[in-house]
Design an enzyme around this catalytic site. Structure first.
Site, PDB file in Angstrom:
ATOM      1  CG  ASP A 294      16.535  -2.473 -12.741  1.00 56.67           C
ATOM      2  OD1 ASP A 294      15.790  -2.943 -12.331  1.00 56.67           O
ATOM      3  OD2 ASP A 294      17.948  -2.148 -11.977  1.00 56.67           O
TER       4      ASP A 294
ATOM      5  CG  ASP B  97       0.380 -10.706  -9.564  1.00 54.50           C
ATOM      6  OD1 ASP B  97       1.628 -10.580  -9.332  1.00 54.50           O
ATOM      7  OD2 ASP B  97      -0.514 -11.611  -9.605  1.00 54.50           O
TER       8      ASP B  97
ATOM      9  CG  HIS C  21       6.008  -5.200 -12.862  1.00 51.99           C
ATOM     10  ND1 HIS C  21       5.177  -4.240 -13.338  1.00 51.99           N
ATOM     11  CD2 HIS C  21       5.040  -6.706 -12.521  1.00 51.99           C
ATOM     12  CE1 HIS C  21       4.032  -4.613 -13.671  1.00 51.99           C
ATOM     13  NE2 HIS C  21       4.056  -5.336 -13.041  1.00 51.99           N
TER      14      HIS C  21
ATOM     15  CD  GLU D  78       5.364  -9.782 -11.772  1.00 51.66           C
ATOM     16  OE1 GLU D  78       5.211  -9.700 -12.986  1.00 51.66           O
ATOM     17  OE2 GLU D  78       4.562  -9.316 -11.036  1.00 51.66           O
TER      18      GLU D  78
END
Ligand code: 9MR
Ligand code: 9MR
Length: 858
Positions: A720, A350, A672, A729
């Site tokens: 994965d 993020d 991620h 992540e």
């Protein structure tokens, strides 16, 4: 809430289990796979159900109730739904649910596509009343959405004049022929090794998956497939953490450096691996390169990372970004100021920047450097060692990288000395979203005691390290640290909101006595002030009282204070420093005892919470404890424990997977991450070499993990997949652990590199996306070679397209060139010239081997 009585439910479940095991055995039974996750809302959570604009979801009384704002025109103007629902073309599905509404209204149940062009599969309208009713319809899918793809189920609740509340429960979509969750893309082997390398002179252990009660014969083969060693395995039996029955294999006695070894038992063979110190020496720098990739507020330049990883600066106020130069507090805080918080590292996949996590990550990099200056070799981090813009500013590159974050931490300090807990997007963005295309408003959360103490600790530590490098900066850091510490003492219980998880992670922490101890320890080590000393000695954490097999993490930081007090000279009584050091050895011994009983040895305590979110970072932080125990005692067993931990992370695990991208034939790819989102957009890259996956998380805290992994043994709770954020992540505090441990291991691998009897000169002409290279190989030893094999690895995306005067081959980044019959003979002092043309970009290789031995670079 389930509508069936428990006994009936149990019977139904058994029937479903029986049917699915039949199917697993190949029978073409009627499809009965449930495609919806959390359709019963039994846990009280709405996840993974979402609500659109004008709708608020709440789980109440075991149902999902959506409060809908009235006055919209179309049914689809008010939505709730779930994404990632798998559908298969031509298969039949039964969509059913219970529903009621405060005021009678029609709603539409729909199956379709979650992203543009939002194609529909099927939909049907039903009229709800205040009385709960069950609705069902059947349809055949016209679209194909594999697991974790763009399939969606949704309820359209709009087109009503007035506000209303609609509740649904027992939502189910049953059908299809493929088991939900599909297949973990990473198949497991029976012979589990470190897919990267074992260091000559150190223990070499592997795990065999076998239920055999008797020892099995193993064979080690070289890259030509010739057996070079063999022995017998030791049966260990069932291993609950992995779900495997295992044997141990120990091939430590074989010590010839080389690439492309395999270990086999009967027909089963491992992935290839090296016996060489080279990979860990590369990883030391690739794990640090991660931080440059994550930099915010600056362009990531191709000259340092190659074309595919380059990108424009994120969050510098170029549309559609709103910029981090003038960030207000969240509306509910009304703090009355804005801050310029450009820079720093993005936390993870993020685009949030969080002080407590940035703090531990920066500390760990700086500690790697400080430790090296005290008990190791800091020259490994000197200027010019990393591919970053500051590589020739005369300052060690590790410090330059850490400073990028430390400067950001300083900017998060409010006028009153407290630090804001975090800055992130107002709402979560989709995957992928490149940083420079994130259009969300950026907001500061409230200040917190934990963030303030992180700032105090890291600024004090950094002040100490920059004292002889930049005295002005060092003084600025110390002023900020002192001010933060005083502010935290004045606000000792200002806790971050555990529910502040929209658009960014919460990173809430209800205990801050550990942060107080850490910050006081850093300030004392830097200043020697008696006031800080008093706080250190009075802490319940003093003398490593908080150091256990649970180790440390972003929310548990007392051991960071212990590490500093053990490494940095200070005025504490010698006996107390000795007590701290021996606590590291005590805990390290506990790790070694536990590891001896594990099928796949890793310093990790699963006894209370299983494998948690970011378990790989816990393994590596505990490896740091083992490494320090070795530093403090010199005992080889602790060093060997550190390498065991690395072997686990790099492939000796029940998934035969290297959790480090770019390292090993089966390595993590689909992190991620909003930019390394190749799985969702083939024009974007996979995770770059040296980035660490969070690792197995037996709590399965995201919908993809829930769909794919339910029932997994703890060490196998990983996949994965880009959607599986609770297991796959990446994060700065995890890569800092990898950087610390791989840097330490690289230092400890140095002395065992065999003496060189070869020299390699590599000169390449490069253009935008290709190169042509000449390689000169010289026998600098005393014996003639009858054949030779050159090995090296490309740092970038280069691929050999045509080579001459040798047999060239490439696997991943590893290249080998084997001699031809006519140039295999090379006498002492003689040279051969070979070469190749290639595609791709990247810097020249920095290490070469001939017949497995490292060569001097000409
Ligand atoms: O992408 C987010 C990731 O960085 C976080 O670690 C994780 C937990 O806070 O949340 C991810 O975002 C998801 C959100 O929590 C729920 N909606 C879907 C988001 C993207 O997958
Ligand atoms: O590393 C964090 C882990 O300890 C927590 O259990 C988890 C859920 O709160 O959040 C992790 O941190 C994520 C953060 O909230 C948002 N950015 C990505 C982080 C790594 O997944």
């Amino acid at each position: 809430m389930r509508s069936q009585p428990p006994r009936l439910l149990a019977a139904t479940l058994l029937a479903v289990l029986a049917a699915s095991s039949l199917q697993a055995a190949g029978a073409a039974a009627a499809a009965d796979y449930e495609r919806v996750l959390n359709g019963t809302f039994d846990s009280g959570a709405a996840d993974p159900w979402w609500s659109g604009a004008g709708v608020t979801n709440r789980v109440t009384g075991g149902e999902l109730c959506a409060a809908v704002t009235g006055g919209t025109t179309n049914p689809w103007d008010a939505l709730i739904g779930q994404n990632g629902v798998p559908f298969e073309t031509g298969e039949s599905y039964t969509f059913s649910f219970d529903a009621h509404a405060t005021t009678a209204q029609p709603i539409t149940a729909a199956a379709g596509e979650s992203v543009s062009p939002y194609r529909g599969i099927a939909s049907q309208q039903f009229t709800l009343s205040p009385t709960k009713q069950r609705f069902t319809f059947t349809f055949t899918s016209t679209l194909d959405f594999p697991d974790a793809g763009n399939g969606q189920v949704a309820f359209q609740l709009g087109g009503q004049p007035a506000d209303n509340t609609v509740c649904v429960d027992n939502v189910s979509v049953i059908g299809g022929v493929k088991p939900p969750g599909g297949v973990n893309p990473n198949p497991a082997k029976k012979v589990q090794v470190d897919l990267v390398g074992y260091v000559p002179g150190l223990p070499k252990r592997a795990t065999l998956v076998s239920t055999a009660a008797t020892p099995q014969t193993w064979t080690l083969k070289n890259s030509a497939g010739a057996a070079v060693a063999s022995g017998q395995s030791t049966p260990k039996g069932a291993d609950a953490t992995s779900g495997d029955s295992v044997h141990q294999i120990d091939f430590s006695s074989f010590d010839t450096a080389g690439t492309g070894y395999t270990l086999s038992v009967g027909e089963d063979s491992s992935f290839p691996f090296d016996i060489s110190a080279d990979p860990i020496k590369r990883l030391r720098y690739d794990s640090l390169a991660f931080f440059y990739h994550q930099r915010s507020g600056t362009p990531i330049e191709a000259q340092y990372v190659g074309d595919e990883y380059s990108r424009p600066a994120g969050h510098i106020n170029v549309a559609p970004n709103q910029g981090d130069d003038n960030v207000p507090c969240r509306a509910d805080l009304a703090c009355g100021y804005t801050l310029d918080v450009r820079g720093g590292w993005y936390d993870a996949g993020d685009h949030g920047k969080y002080v407590v996590n940035g703090g531990i990550a920066a500390w760990q990099l700086l500690n790697s450097y400080e430790r090296a200056t005290r008990v190791g070799d800091a020259s490994a981090f000197r200027d010019g060692t990393l591919a970053i813009p500051e590589k020739s500013n005369g300052v060690p590159d590790l410090l330059d990288e850490a400073r990028w974050e430390v400067d950001f931490l300083l900017k998060m300090q409010a006028p009153d000395g407290m630090a804001h807990h975090k800055i992130h997007d107002a709402n979560w963005t989709a995957l992928p979203t490149r940083p420079e295309l994130d259009d969300q408003p950026r907001r500061l959360s409230a200040t917190s005691t934990a963030a303030t103490l992180n700032l105090a600790a890291v600024a004090a530590q950094a002040s100490r390290l920059w004292k002889g490098i930049d005295a002005t900066y060092s003084a600025t850091l110390l002023t900020a640290a002192r001010k933060a510490y005083a502010a935290a003492k004045a606000n000792p219980a200002k806790l971050a909101d555990p529910d502040d998880g929209t658009g960014g992670g919460a990173y809430s922490d209800s205990t801050v006595s550990d942060e107080f101890y850490w910050a006081a320890s850093e300030l004392y080590a830097t200043t020697g002030d008696s006031a800080y000393r008093t706080d250190v000695a009075a802490s319940p954490h003093y003398k490593a009282a908080g150091l256990t097999r649970a180790g440390f993490y972003w929310g548990g930081t007392a051991p960071l204070g212990d590490i500093t007090l053990a490494l940095a000279p200070n005025g504490l009584p010698a006996a107390d420093v000795t007590a701290i050091k021996s606590a590291f050895a005590t805990v390290a011994d506990q790790h070694l005892t536990a590891m001896a009983g594990m099928g796949y040895a890793a310093p990790y305590d699963n006894s209370t919470d299983g494998y948690v979110w970011g378990s790989n970072s816990a393994v590596l932080n505990n490896a740091q404890v083992l490494a320090l125990a070795h530093d403090f005692t010199g005992a080889a067993k602790y060093r060997d424990g550190v390498f065991e931990a690395l072997h686990y992370v790099l492939g000796r695990n029940p998934l035969s997977t290297s959790y480090v991208a770019g390292y090993g034939d089966q390595a993590m790819r689909n992190a991620h991450h909003r930019f390394w989102a190749n799985q969702n957009d083939p024009t974007l890259p996979i995770a770059p070499p040296g980035s660490l996956s969070g690792g197995p998380n037996s709590a399965l805290q995201d919908p993809v993990a829930q769909r794919l992994l339910t029932g997994c043994p703890q060490q196998k709770c990983w996949v994965d997949d880009i959607g599986a954020y609770s297991v796959n992540e990446v994060a700065v505090n995890w890569n800092s652990a990898l950087a610390w441990v791989s840097g330490w291991a690289a230092e400890k691998s140095g002395t065992s590199t065999p003496k060189s009897d070869c020299e390699v000169g590599f000169t390449a002409g490069r253009w935008t996306d290709g190169l042509s290279a000449q390689v000169k190989i010289t026998n600098t030893g005393t014996a003639a070679w009858t054949s030779w094999q050159l090995g090296f690895a490309f740092p970038g995306t280069q691929k050999v397209t045509a080579g001459w005067s040798a047999t060239w081959s490439q696997a991943g980044r590893d290249v080998t060139a084997a001699s031809m019959p006519w140039n295999g003979q090379v006498g002492p002092g003689k040279s051969v010239h070979i070469g190749f043309n290639g595609s791709g970009t990247g810097t020249d290789p920095t290490a070469f081997t001939i017949n497995g031995k490292a060569c001097k670079i000409a």
